[in-house]
Design an enzyme around this catalytic site. Structure first.
Site, PDB file in Angstrom:
ATOM      1  N   PRO A  20       0.828  -1.209   0.000  1.00 42.36           N
ATOM      2  CA  PRO A  20       0.000   0.000   0.000  1.00 42.36           C
ATOM      3  C   PRO A  20       0.859   1.254   0.000  1.00 42.36           C
ATOM      4  O   PRO A  20       2.074   1.188   0.211  1.00 42.36           O
ATOM      5  CB  PRO A  20      -0.812  -0.129   1.289  1.00 42.36           C
ATOM      6  N   CYS A  21       0.225   2.387  -0.224  1.00 48.38           N
ATOM      7  CA  CYS A  21       0.981   3.631  -0.339  1.00 48.38           C
ATOM      8  C   CYS A  21       1.741   3.929   0.947  1.00 48.38           C
ATOM      9  O   CYS A  21       1.384   3.476   2.035  1.00 48.38           O
ATOM     10  CB  CYS A  21       0.058   4.785  -0.711  1.00 48.38           C
TER      11      CYS A  21
END
Length: 273
Positions: A173-174
């Site tokens: 994920p970011c």
């Protein structure tokens, strides 16, 4: 069961005729891009949004995977870092990130002649706290994997069956997900987290996170690897590297890596949304 779901996904794309895939390079959106390309050919396009919260490694992976799939791949810039609703890092931060993404993609899709925007949200994501899903729904984005009930495990099975060499790629994920809710996110903080994770991967450790809280870096590894990490790593050199990136303290999480760990501070009703 797998064959049936694959055929259902193909049928869904056949009905779309033209589709733009919001493509991060993760295993989910890459499977969607692969199936879309198999069905639609050059009537499918993959678009990756680049911002300070995306690791450069992830963009490189996305480009390589898109080339192997054979899908047209475009890169755009998003500017969620200009939005204080995002950088203040509230519990619904992802809502503002996905709002920015799809408010950028929607006019492009219309300009380029793609009536559908699809993403890689899977059935398991619907059971987690993912406020970004709501932002996508509000903007008419389709989620083929979720619509067909495809779980994360099934995404990996299908990817393997289709010969995708990255079927077991760890989730990534970011970088904003490395910060506790309420701590302001800045470009420099994102960069130091990214550099720290790249440092560890170059040492051979893959499925990991470097969580950032104030001046402290907290390393999360798979629980069964913690002893090996301590025994095999030059901890003095590692600490010096992390401090050169801007951290003051470097710690190791003895519980180990667990996806979504930062959500454990949320109330039960919110976390189940």
């Amino acid at each position: 069961m797998m064959l049936q779901k694959l055929e259902q996904l193909k049928a869904l794309f056949a009905q779309m005729e033209r589709a733009l895939i919001a493509y991060s390079g993760g295993v989910d959106s890459t499977l969607v891009a692969k199936i879309a390309t198999d069905v639609l050919g050059d009537r499918a396009i993959a678009v990756t949004a680049v911002s300070p919260s995306l690791l450069p490694e992830e963009l490189e992976d996305a480009q390589v995977q898109a080339a192997q799939i054979g899908i047209v791949h475009k890169i755009i810039q998003t500017h969620e870092m200009d939005n204080p609703n995002y950088t203040s890092n509230p519990v619904n931060r992802c809502y503002f990130c996905k709002s920015e993404l799809h408010d950028t993609l929607k006019p492009l899709a219309k300009e380029w002649g793609y009536p559908y925007i699809v993403d890689g949200v899977n059935a398991d994501d619907l059971r987690d706290y993912r406020p970004g899903i709501q932002a996508a729904k509000e903007r008419g984005v389709r989620s083929p994997l979720a619509e067909m009930g495809v779980t994360k495990a099934e995404v990996r099975q299908l990817s393997q069956q289709l010969g995708l060499s990255w079927w077991d790629k760890p989730a990534q994920p970011c970088l904003s997900s490395r910060f506790p809710y309420g701590e302001e996110i800045t470009v420099s903080k994102l960069q130091r987290v990214g550099r720290a994770e790249i440092y560890l991967r170059k040492l051979g450790w893959q499925n990991l996170r470097v969580r950032s809280e104030g001046d402290t870096a907290r390393i999360e590894l798979m629980p069964d690897l913690i002893k090996d990490f301590v025994a095999q790593t030059d901890l003095v050199a590692l600490t010096a590297a992390f401090q050169s990136y801007g951290f003051v303290y470097v710690t190791l999480d003895l519980e180990g890596y667990r996806s979504g760990k930062l959500n454990q501070v949320l109330s039960a009703p919110m976390a189940s949304r």
